[in-house]
Design an enzyme around this catalytic site. Structure first.
Site, PDB file in Angstrom:
ATOM      1  CG  ASN A   1      61.734   9.877  47.072  1.00  0.00           C
ATOM      2  OD1 ASN A   1      61.264  11.034  47.299  1.00  0.00           O
ATOM      3  ND2 ASN A   1      61.437   8.922  46.939  1.00  0.00           N
TER       4      ASN A   1
ATOM      5  CG  HIS B   1      58.382   5.105  48.019  1.00  0.00           C
ATOM      6  ND1 HIS B   1      57.602   5.404  47.021  1.00  0.00           N
ATOM      7  CD2 HIS B   1      57.831   3.948  48.193  1.00  0.00           C
ATOM      8  CE1 HIS B   1      57.079   4.488  46.353  1.00  0.00           C
ATOM      9  NE2 HIS B   1      57.190   3.536  47.269  1.00  0.00           N
TER      10      HIS B   1
ATOM     11  CB  SER C   1      61.398   3.386  52.400  1.00  0.00           C
ATOM     12  OG  SER C   1      60.659   1.846  52.710  1.00  0.00           O
TER      13      SER C   1
ATOM     14  CG  ASP D   1      60.391   4.852  44.313  1.00  0.00           C
ATOM     15  OD1 ASP D   1      59.178   4.642  43.899  1.00  0.00           O
ATOM     16  OD2 ASP D   1      60.504   5.657  44.502  1.00  0.00           O
TER      17      ASP D   1
HETATM   18  N1  LIG Z   1      65.336   8.247  38.904  1.00  0.00           N
HETATM   19  C1  LIG Z   1      64.556   8.320  39.971  1.00  0.00           C
HETATM   20  N2  LIG Z   1      63.717   9.395  40.154  1.00  0.00           N
HETATM   21  C2  LIG Z   1      62.866   9.594  41.306  1.00  0.00           C
HETATM   22  C3  LIG Z   1      62.982   8.642  42.531  1.00  0.00           C
HETATM   23  C4  LIG Z   1      63.917   7.698  42.385  1.00  0.00           C
HETATM   24  O1  LIG Z   1      64.176   6.952  43.203  1.00  0.00           O
HETATM   25  N3  LIG Z   1      64.746   7.496  41.362  1.00  0.00           N
HETATM   26  N4  LIG Z   1      62.111   8.692  43.525  1.00  0.00           N
HETATM   27  C5  LIG Z   1      60.875   9.492  42.902  1.00  0.00           C
HETATM   28  C6  LIG Z   1      59.737   9.552  43.949  1.00  0.00           C
HETATM   29  N5  LIG Z   1      58.786   8.714  43.738  1.00  0.00           N
HETATM   30  C7  LIG Z   1      58.326   7.981  44.650  1.00  0.00           C
HETATM   31  O2  LIG Z   1      58.681   7.887  45.678  1.00  0.00           O
HETATM   32  C8  LIG Z   1      58.154   8.771  42.280  1.00  0.00           C
HETATM   33  C9  LIG Z   1      57.656   9.938  41.782  1.00  0.00           C
HETATM   34  C10 LIG Z   1      57.210  10.087  40.714  1.00  0.00           C
HETATM   35  C11 LIG Z   1      56.853   8.852  39.888  1.00  0.00           C
HETATM   36  C12 LIG Z   1      55.977   9.007  38.765  1.00  0.00           C
HETATM   37  O3  LIG Z   1      55.644   8.041  38.010  1.00  0.00           O
HETATM   38  N6  LIG Z   1      55.866  10.333  38.132  1.00  0.00           N
HETATM   39  C13 LIG Z   1      55.569  10.475  36.516  1.00  0.00           C
HETATM   40  C14 LIG Z   1      54.422  11.624  36.735  1.00  0.00           C
HETATM   41  C15 LIG Z   1      53.586  11.580  37.636  1.00  0.00           C
HETATM   42  C16 LIG Z   1      52.456  12.658  37.846  1.00  0.00           C
HETATM   43  O4  LIG Z   1      52.902  13.609  37.565  1.00  0.00           O
HETATM   44  O5  LIG Z   1      51.687  12.522  38.981  1.00  0.00           O
HETATM   45  C17 LIG Z   1      56.342  10.817  35.645  1.00  0.00           C
HETATM   46  O6  LIG Z   1      57.743  11.390  36.245  1.00  0.00           O
HETATM   47  O7  LIG Z   1      56.167  10.567  34.522  1.00  0.00           O
HETATM   48  C18 LIG Z   1      56.978   7.602  40.530  1.00  0.00           C
HETATM   49  C19 LIG Z   1      57.544   7.493  41.817  1.00  0.00           C
HETATM   50  C20 LIG Z   1      61.322  11.014  42.468  1.00  0.00           C
HETATM   51  N7  LIG Z   1      62.001  10.700  41.302  1.00  0.00           N
HETATM   52  N1  LIG Z   2      56.294   8.334  45.034  1.00  0.00           N
HETATM   53  C1  LIG Z   2      56.548   9.669  45.960  1.00  0.00           C
HETATM   54  C2  LIG Z   2      55.492   9.860  47.009  1.00  0.00           C
HETATM   55  O1  LIG Z   2      54.239   9.269  46.598  1.00  0.00           O
HETATM   56  N2  LIG Z   2      55.959  10.530  47.979  1.00  0.00           N
HETATM   57  C3  LIG Z   2      54.857  10.900  48.775  1.00  0.00           C
HETATM   58  O2  LIG Z   2      54.121  12.192  48.614  1.00  0.00           O
HETATM   59  C4  LIG Z   2      53.572  12.566  49.881  1.00  0.00           C
HETATM   60  C5  LIG Z   2      53.845  14.046  49.891  1.00  0.00           C
HETATM   61  O3  LIG Z   2      53.439  14.756  50.821  1.00  0.00           O
HETATM   62  P1  LIG Z   2      53.746  16.366  51.459  1.00  0.00           P
HETATM   63  O4  LIG Z   2      53.846  17.146  50.127  1.00  0.00           O
HETATM   64  O5  LIG Z   2      52.637  16.696  52.473  1.00  0.00           O
HETATM   65  O6  LIG Z   2      55.110  16.198  51.883  1.00  0.00           O
HETATM   66  C6  LIG Z   2      54.589  11.868  50.834  1.00  0.00           C
HETATM   67  O7  LIG Z   2      53.302  11.120  51.612  1.00  0.00           O
HETATM   68  C7  LIG Z   2      55.403  10.976  50.213  1.00  0.00           C
HETATM   69  O8  LIG Z   2      55.628   9.946  50.776  1.00  0.00           O
END
Ligand SMILES: Nc1nc2c(c(=O)[nH]1)N[C@@H](CN(C=O)c1ccc(C(=O)N[C@@H](CCC(=O)O)C(=O)O)cc1)CN2
Ligand SMILES: NCC(=O)N[C@@H]1O[C@H](COP(=O)([O-])[O-])[C@@H](O)[C@H]1O
Length: 216
Positions: A110, A112, A139, A148
């Site tokens: 991932n 982030h 990251s 994360d």
């Molecule tokens: N188990 C894990 N799942 C995910 C990870 C992880 O490290 N462990 N990374 C995320 C990516 N991410 C941030 O980098 C992230 C994505 C989504 C959410 C979140 O709160 N999602 C909500 C819905 C939000 C929306 O629809 O806009 C949800 O799933 O209910 C937080 C962080 C990917 N998954």
């Molecule tokens: N928590 C997950 C998160 O926020 N990820 C972020 O979503 C964007 C996706 O951009 P992209 O669709 O243009 O690649 C990126 O900035 C990535 O770091």
């Protein structure tokens, strides 16, 4: 594609990181090929990017399933149909279940938009601005059950300037994302990058020793 690693990319939006990885594969800067793109949201530009690149792509909407667990079970079936070596989350905005993570552990990445462990979760740019931070960044990490919280592989820093809006900072971060994500994906495709416990290993050494974990 013979001998190259097979990469499946999960998206939820614009797909600029997907595009960076596609471009790096085409330029042979990644020893792999993107063989499939899956979005949980329809009509996002990332799907257009995949189509334009001649890459198989599909939508699996989380709204169609009764629970997170059932969605993830179906997502696994979709992904495994591509027989991937690596699964890359590129703006995939769903929290994944422990069952999903365990199925792909060690080959699930991932990106982030923060300098983890700071600002896990969402809205990281605004939170950094609101906190008065002068430095922010991105990251790349292995995905674990802890949101994360997986082992960090590579980070890049950007400055926060007075008067920055979240969009200004996001654009600055994006530039670094498009630089470092292909690097890390290629390390994995070259069999140089593994996960051991809660540690990322590059060329047989924990990343902290290699110094990559906090690249400027
Ligand atoms: N188990 C894990 N799942 C995910 C990870 C992880 O490290 N462990 N990374 C995320 C990516 N991410 C941030 O980098 C992230 C994505 C989504 C959410 C979140 O709160 N999602 C909500 C819905 C939000 C929306 O629809 O806009 C949800 O799933 O209910 C937080 C962080 C990917 N998954
Ligand atoms: N928590 C997950 C998160 O926020 N990820 C972020 O979503 C964007 C996706 O951009 P992209 O669709 O243009 O690649 C990126 O900035 C990535 O770091």
């Amino acid at each position: 594609m013979s001998g190259k690693k097979r990469i499946v990319v999960l998206i939820s939006g614009s797909g600029s990181n997907l595009q960076a990885i596609i471009d790096a594969c085409k330029a042979e800067k990644i020893d792999g090929d993107v063989v499939g793109v899956i979005s949980n949201i329809a009509d996002v530009f990332g799907l257009t990017r995949a189509e334009n690149a001649g890459i198989a792509n599909e939508v699996l909407s989380h709204k169609e399933f009764a629970s997170r667990e059932i969605y993830d079970q179906n997502l696994i079936k979709c992904i495994d149909a591509y027989q991937p070596d690596l699964v890359v989350l590129a703006g995939f905005m769903r929290i994944l279940t422990p069952q999903f993570v365990q199925h792909y552990v060690g080959r699930l990445l991932n990106i982030h938009p923060s300098l983890l462990p700071k600002y896990q979760g969402l809205n990281t740019h605004q939170r950094a601005i609101d906190a008065g931070d002068k430095t922010h960044g991105v990251s790349v990490h292995f995905v674990t059950e802890e949101l994360d919280g997986g082992p960090v592989i590579l980070q890049a820093k950007v400055p926060i300037f007075d008067g920055d809006e979240a969009s200004d900072l996001a654009a600055r971060v994006h530039e670094q994302e498009h630089r470092i994500y292909p690097l890390v994906v290629n390390w994995f495709c070259q069999n140089r990058l593994t996960m051991s416990g809660n540690c990322a290993i590059l060329d047989g050494k924990p990343l902290a020793e290699n110094g990559y974990a906090n690249e400027e």
